[in-house]
Every structure is written in C-alpha cells, then in structure tokens.
Design an enzyme around this catalytic site. Structure first.
Site, PDB file in Angstrom:
ATOM      1  N   ASP A 503       0.733  -1.399   0.300  1.00 40.43           N
ATOM      2  CA  ASP A 503      -0.436   0.043  -0.270  1.00 40.43           C
ATOM      3  C   ASP A 503       0.632   1.319   0.516  1.00 40.43           C
ATOM      4  O   ASP A 503       1.408   0.904   0.900  1.00 40.43           O
ATOM      5  CB  ASP A 503      -1.009  -0.315   1.253  1.00 40.43           C
ATOM      6  CG  ASP A 503      -1.987   1.440   1.081  1.00 40.43           C
ATOM      7  OD1 ASP A 503      -1.248   2.157  -0.225  1.00 40.43           O
ATOM      8  OD2 ASP A 503      -2.669   1.065   1.929  1.00 40.43           O
ATOM      9  N   LEU A 507       0.351   9.209   1.688  1.00 37.99           N
ATOM     10  CA  LEU A 507      -0.202   9.233   3.193  1.00 37.99           C
ATOM     11  C   LEU A 507       0.215   8.709   4.528  1.00 37.99           C
ATOM     12  O   LEU A 507      -0.175   9.215   5.325  1.00 37.99           O
ATOM     13  CB  LEU A 507      -1.597   9.024   2.892  1.00 37.99           C
ATOM     14  CG  LEU A 507      -2.998   9.570   4.293  1.00 37.99           C
ATOM     15  CD1 LEU A 507      -2.955  11.404   4.740  1.00 37.99           C
ATOM     16  CD2 LEU A 507      -4.499   9.265   3.904  1.00 37.99           C
ATOM     17  N   ILE A 523      -0.357   8.446   8.820  1.00 41.21           N
ATOM     18  CA  ILE A 523      -1.042   8.122   9.152  1.00 41.21           C
ATOM     19  C   ILE A 523      -0.469   6.546   8.987  1.00 41.21           C
ATOM     20  O   ILE A 523      -0.527   6.431   8.429  1.00 41.21           O
ATOM     21  CB  ILE A 523      -2.508   8.227   9.463  1.00 41.21           C
ATOM     22  CG1 ILE A 523      -3.287   7.799   7.591  1.00 41.21           C
ATOM     23  CG2 ILE A 523      -2.893   9.786  10.209  1.00 41.21           C
ATOM     24  CD1 ILE A 523      -4.747   8.072   7.964  1.00 41.21           C
ATOM     25  N   GLY A 526      -5.937   1.955   8.135  1.00 45.01           N
ATOM     26  CA  GLY A 526      -6.700   0.902   8.717  1.00 45.01           C
ATOM     27  C   GLY A 526      -6.204  -0.739   8.687  1.00 45.01           C
ATOM     28  O   GLY A 526      -6.471  -1.444   9.821  1.00 45.01           O
TER      29      GLY A 526
END
Ligand code: NAI
Length: 728
Positions: A503, A507, A523, A526
């Site tokens: 991924d 971000l 961040i 998730g």
C-alpha cells in the site's frame, strides 16, 4: 521465484538479428524450445539467407537450450507454425517481430513501398498468428506479442506506410485480446526502441549503442509467462524503461439540440469544450464508448438546448450502472519474504517467542497470518478508476469497512489470482459507498473472500439506494466489560514498514501529503490496525493457530499515528470474538463493530491413556512429589498452568497438567479442562533425553522434536521450579 518457460514452445519471427535474436536467446536460456525464424533478407525486404537464423540457433544450443531454425517469410505463416509442430509438437507463444523499412515521404511512397511494408508487418503477423490460433485455443493457453512502433502511435516523417501497418498491428492485438480471453490466450503489443539495423540510419551511433535490445526482452518474457494476466495492452519500452499506454477522452460536449439539426457553427462555438481534457475519461472498451452515445441520445431527448446541457454532466453515467461490473483479474506472486514482511508490518516481533512461527521460514510450523489475505486483493480499490459509471476522485476515497473470510490457511508462498466485482453502490447522501467483492484463488481453489467498503466523500446524492443486502454487517460488542484486553505499542516506523506490503499511498509516509489531508502526521494504515487486532485475538483465543481463523469484519473509525498504542478489547461469545480497538493514549475508538469468527477448537480427546507405563511417568511422579514439597511459595511465583502431551509414534499417549495457579499446586494425569498457559508436546523418549541432560531443550525445540504452544517464556519458570529437572 524466477520465471521459466520449461515445456513451452516459442516462435520468434525475424529472430536472426536485432530484437528478435535477443528474445530468442532469452527464451532459450529460460527453458523454452525456440523456433528461430528469419528470412535473412536485407533491410528493405530483398534477398534471402539461412545464415542469420542458423547463427542464433547455434547460440541457443551452445548455452544448452533447445532451438530450430525456420527460413520462411512470415507471409508463409502456416509453414512457421508447422516447423514448431514438427520439431516440438506444440506452439505456445508467438512473437510477431519480423520487419523491414521502406521509408519515403508520403508523396513519393509507391504502391510497392506501401504493400511490402503491410505484407511483412501486418499481414505477416495476421498469417502467423492465425496459423497458431486454433492450437492455442485447443490447449487453452497462448501468449502473443504484436510489435508496433512509436512511429505508429505518434506518426513519423517519412514513415506513412510503416506507421499505418504498425498501428494496424495494435488494432489486430486489441481484438485478439478480446477473442482469446476465454481460452487463456493473451495478446499484447509493444512499441520498442532499440539500436538495430532498422534504427541505425535514424539515430546517432552513441545512442544506438546504449539502447540495447536486451532492455526490451524482459518485458516480452513477462508478458508471455503463464503467470502474467495482462491482456490487450500497449507498452512503450526501451533503455530499461517500460510504460503502459491507454486512451484518454475529453468529457466532450453535446452539440445537438432536440428537434434541431446539428450545425458546424455549434461545433465551432463549443470547440474549446470538446477539446478540454479536464476530468477526461479513460474508456477501455467499445461498450464504454457506446454507453456514452446511448447516454447522449437520452440526454438530447430529455433536455432542450445546448445551454441547459452542461458538459460536465453530459456524459457522466449513473454510478449504479457500475454494479455487477468486473475489474481486471489481478495476479499476486509472493514468497515467505512477503509474509514475513507483512508479519513485521502488523507488529510481530522476535521479542515474543510465539511470533517466531510467523517470522522464521525455517520454523516447523511456519505460518502466514490470516489477515495477509487482504494483500493480494487490495489493488482492487485502485482498479476502481477503470470502472465505467464511476468517476472516482481518489483524494476523497476512504476505506470504510473490511470483511475477510478464509476458506483454508493461506499458503506461505505461491501465486494467487483475484477476481473483483462491484457488488453494490450505495448513496449515503454525504458520499457514495462502493462494495467490492474480491475472490482470491490458488489455481482453481478459492482461498479467501474480501469485501472492501470504499467511501467516496462528497460523491453521494445521485439518487441510489442507501443499503445493500450484499454488505457484510458489523456487530456491536456485548454490553459488559471486555473479557480480555491486549495493549500493543506500534512503532514509530509501523506505517513505513507496513506499506512495503503493497500500500504505497503517500498518506502513510509523507508528512506534507498527510498535511494536505488534514492530518498532523502520516497515519497508520487501517489494515495495519486490523492485522494487530487479529493477531491479538488469535493469541488470546486460538493459541496462534491460523487454521482456527474463519473471518473478520471491522469498521475503520479513526486514524492511528505510528508510535501510539493499540488496545484491543475482546468479548468471547461462543466462537465469535467481538472486538473494539482503541488508541490507548487518547481512548479514541479506531475499529468498531468488529468481530472475528473462529472455527471451533479441536477438543477431541486423544483417546484413553494406555495402560503401558511410560518412562516419563516416573519423572512426573517425582515432579508431583516436588510440587507438594515446595508448596505455595513457588505457586505464587509461577502462577501458570502447564500442560504436557507425551507422544509415542506420533500419537498422544499421555497428558499431564501442572496447575500452579491461584494458590493451587497440583499435578493431574489428564488434559486441563480450561486453557493452559503453555503446553509442551514431546515424544516420551525425547522427554527422557532432555531430563537426563543428553539433549538441550532449545535444540530439541528448534529441531521440531519438542513443540511448545502458548507462552513459551513460562518454560523458563519451569526450569526455576524443577531444578534437577531443569532441562524441562
Ligand atoms: P532488425 O532488422 O534487426 O530485425 C528484423 C528481422 O526481421 C531481420 O533479421 C529480418 O531479416 C527479419 N525479417 C524481415 N522480413 C522478414 C520476413 N518477411 N520474414 C521473416 N523474417 C523477416 O530490426 P529490429 O530493430 O530488431 O526490429 C524488430 C521489430 O521491432 C520490427 O518489427 C520493427 O519494426 C520493430 N521496431 C523496432 C524499433 C527499434 O528501435 N529497433 C522501433 C520500433 C519498432
């Protein structure tokens, strides 16, 4: 895993020199049997000689490869394929590469200049490929390469004949890709650049020298490998660079009004809009192209004027049209490196000995974490860009929920293919939810199923339905304090590590990108918290046994910053473990409505203990005496339940429980009713070797002779208690 072509038969046309020779050598080196075709003519298509093809055949054979020569022109397509069948009995791969040049400015191009170029490049590719087609269809495997050229894609002065033929090859390829798909025949086109006799007149010698043909061959090999699912695509390739091309189409403009004739003036007056590439679409099929026209017809019919028909919505189609669409199939090849990297990414550490089975490929119980099942499927979210009807602004995409179900434990290496369909599209007013169903297969076997819920902020209000029976629902936890809680600190580099599993969204790593999204720092993914929570549950309720994992559902609520601690709260309700994950430092909920379903544990009692005395029985009798002697003191220090399974010939023949918990201090000749803190499985004779000091317990463990489930650290406490039997 290196790509090999053992058992495959490859025809390379025009393989006597230049690019073709390079392909032939590369295929030969990797195990394919190669038909080296070359007419051996001059650059303009005159003359004939067998020398060129023979030389390449000799080169392949000298390296231990298999090859035969064919000297026919590609215009005799059947003969080339016949050579393959005669020599090797089949044909798997065709590389249409043969070519000549007859450059002339357009006005001076003769009929012969035109025809010869078309005969070799386009008609030759047609004839050779058609001769191979039915063989490929019957064997349900085929890989075809067409060779185009930048001159065809962009045009080039003095190459009208060549440009036309080369773009013709692309058109041929586009249709073969569609017709071949269901037979596993893939056809792709390359536009190469390399120094060769065809380019020596148009490029400076230095450049010619550095644009090596060997920089093109690897793309051709990959496209022709059975693992490669690419089909119907066009690539530019040269100098060690490869790029993929596709069509872009402006949103366009409706220039016709209901019940009025269409005028050139209307075209003139809307010209800028017709040519404006803002928000351009990327149609990839004729269906998409036609869909636009159908949409335009209905719009012109229902609306009444150019002005009332703004461009931006003129050709946009309803997102609900996307439901049921399939995305291109994804193939994912991985090794133990990927599964270990993933385990590290979700916080596994060698600090915890029972993590070793996820981190060490030599471990006898080396396992892949169940949540790795999202990795082969995650590309589906990015694939959304190609779905007709959806006009996705990826900067507004949020990963809302995730469901993952495994049908068998994931292999620790291999190739998986994933098929994605848009299961539903929901209109939530403030945004749109897209449900993506991804089924992942190993060969024919379904390995796992993912459902991604993707939220596109601001894309709602298109009049779609709000709920879907296809959505896997979340479930609230029971209304009582959690049954168990695990706290785990993420590392500062958690996101930097996790992203390596595929991924690459900035971000999660780039502070300025994160700031644009309104975050004070990059961040955590998730899906990384998702991995943490799952391994907490696996450890707490399934002894890290991956075969117990059935499925997980989570809703992503708030971001986590790398370095914060994740607190997983768990409630056990039968085989369902409800979970809620929080950031410990802030108390903010990260994962909500979440649960993991486990398969029932194997409560199978392994048969009654045999009457036969075991050597270890005597030792346990001694241990029992000792526990009685040392009394409550030790029990206080240890506070744990130890289990033993003594085996003979692979069968458990005796079970012991040493209960040193909560003031008890007993040894029982039976399995523990609840959950032991640590369980040792060991053959009777190995047990004795360890006890007698002949075998080091660590060695026995690493050799797989002694298995330990649960908290391995407790075995050290055991040493402390047992003194003489310290090696246990
Ligand atoms: P090359 O001239 O070195 O190789 C072409 C080979 O095809 C020659 O060995 C020739 O004898 C053979 N050939 C010609 N007509 C034939 C026929 N009728 N039947 C069988 N063999 C025949 O050229 P290069 O550069 O290796 O080109 C290979 C392909 O790549 C060609 O299709 C060319 O148009 C294309 N291409 C090459 C570029 C480059 O930068 N080298 C640029 C764009 C396209």
């Amino acid at each position: 895993m290196s790509l090999t072509f053992d058992g495959r038969v490859v025809l390379v046309t025009g393989a006597g020199g230049g690019l073709g020779r390079e392909y032939a050598l590369a295929f030969g080196e990797r195990g394919a049997a190669v038909i080296v075709n070359d007419l051996g003519g001059d650059i303009k298509g005159g003359g004939k000689s067998s020398a060129a093809a023979d030389r390449v055949v000799e080169e392949i054979k000298a390296k231990g490869g298999k090859a035969v020569a064919n000297y026919d022109s590609v215009e005799d397509g059947e003969k080339l394929i016949q050579t393959a069948l005669d020599a090797f009995g089949r044909i798997d791969i065709v590389i249409n590469n043969a070519g000549i040049l007859r450059d002339r400015s357009f006005g001076r191009t003769s009929d012969l200049d035109w025809d010869l170029i078309h005969r070799v490049h386009l008609r030759g590719s047609f004839l050779v490929t058609r001769a191979a087609w039915n063989h490929m269809k019957n064997q349900k495997f085929g890989r075809i390469i067409m060779t185009s050229s930048a001159a065809g894609i962009y045009g080039n002065f003095g190459q009208a004949n060549y440009s036309a033929a080369k773009l013709g090859a692309l058109g041929l390829s586009n249709t073969l890709a569609i017709e071949g798909q269901k037979y596993n025949i893939h056809c792709n086109t390359i536009a190469p650049t390399a120094g060769s006799r065809l380019t020596q007149t148009v490029m400076p010698p230095d450049l010619l020298e550095s644009l090596k043909a060997e920089y093109v061959a690897p793309l051709v090999l990959w496209l022709c490998h059975e693992d490669c699912q690419e089909n119907g695509s066009l690539f530019e390739v040269g100098a060690g660079w490869i790029g993929k091309l596709r069509w872009e189409r402006s949103l366009g403009r409706i220039v016709r009004q209901k019940n009025l004739s269409m005028t050139p003036e209307a075209v003139r007056d809307t010209w800028d809009e017709i040519c404006d590439f803002t928000d351009a679409g990327k149609p990839s099929s004729i269906q998409e192209s036609l869909q636009t026209l159908v949409d335009v017809l209905s719009r012109v019919d229902t609306e009444d004027g150019i002005k009332a028909n703004p461009t931006s919505t003129a050709v946009r189609i309803n997102p609900s049209d996307a439901v049921g669409r399939s995305l291109s199939e994804m193939s994912f090849t991985y090794t133990h490196m990927n599964t270990i990297l993933y385990a590290l990414g979700v916080g596994m550490s060698t600090k915890d000995p029972d993590h070793l089975k996820f981190l060490f490929e030599g471990h006898e119980d080396f396992s892949c974490l169940p949540t790795f099942g999202v990795i082969p499927a995650q590309g589906s979210m990015m694939g959304l860009g190609s779905v007709p009807g959806l006009d996705i602004d990826f900067t507004r995409l949020l990963h809302g929920e995730q469901y993952l179900e495994l049908f068998k434990p994931l292999p620790t290496s291999g190739t998986l293919t994933s098929k994605t369909t848009v299961a539903d599209v929901l209109d939530k007013g403030s945004g749109m939810i897209i449900l993506l169903d991804v089924h992942t297969y190993s060969g024919q076997d379904l390995v796992c199923y993912n459902q991604f819920s993707v939220f596109i902020v601001g894309a709602g209000g298109f009049g779609g339905k709000r709920t879907s029976e296809r959505a896997v629902a979340t479930a609230p936890p029971p209304n009582r304090p959690p049954d168990a809680v695990t706290v785990d600190k993420t590392s500062k580099d958690q996101a930097a590590l996790y992203r390596l599993s595929g991924d690459w969204n900035p971000l999660h790593i780039d502070p300025s990108f994160a700031a644009m999204g309104g975050f004070k720092a990059p961040i955590l993914h998730g899906l990384c918290s998702f991995g943490f929570a799952t391994r907490h549950v696996l450890k707490q309720y399934a002894e890290n046994d991956v075969s117990r994992f059935k499925s997980i559902k989570v809703r992503f609520v708030k971001p986590v910053y790398p370095g914060q601690s994740l607190q997983t709260e768990m409630w056990k309700e039968g085989n369902r473990i409800h979970i809620q994950c929080k950031v410990k430092e802030t108390g903010g909920v990260v994962l909500s409505g979440a649960y993991i379903d486990l398969h029932a544990g194997s409560s199978v009692s392994r048969g009654p203990p045999e009457k036969e005395e075991l050597q270890s029985d005597l030792v346990f009798a001694e241990i029992e005496r000792r526990i009685k002697d040392v009394g409550g003191e030790l029990v206080k220090k240890v506070n744990a339940v130890f289990g033993w399974e003594i085996t003979k010939d692979g069968e458990t023949v005796r079970q012991w429980t040493m209960d040193l918990k909560s003031g008890r201090g007993d040894l029982h000749r039976e399995a523990y009713k609840g959950k032991t803190d640590v369980t040792f499985t060991v053959p009777d004779e190995i047990f004795m070797e360890v006890v007698k000091g002949k075998l080091n317990p660590q060695k026995a463990f690493f050799a797989g002779k002694l298995k330990i489930r649960g908290n391995i650290m407790l075995s050290q406490k055991l040493e402390m208690i047992l003194k003489d039997y310290a090696k246990l």
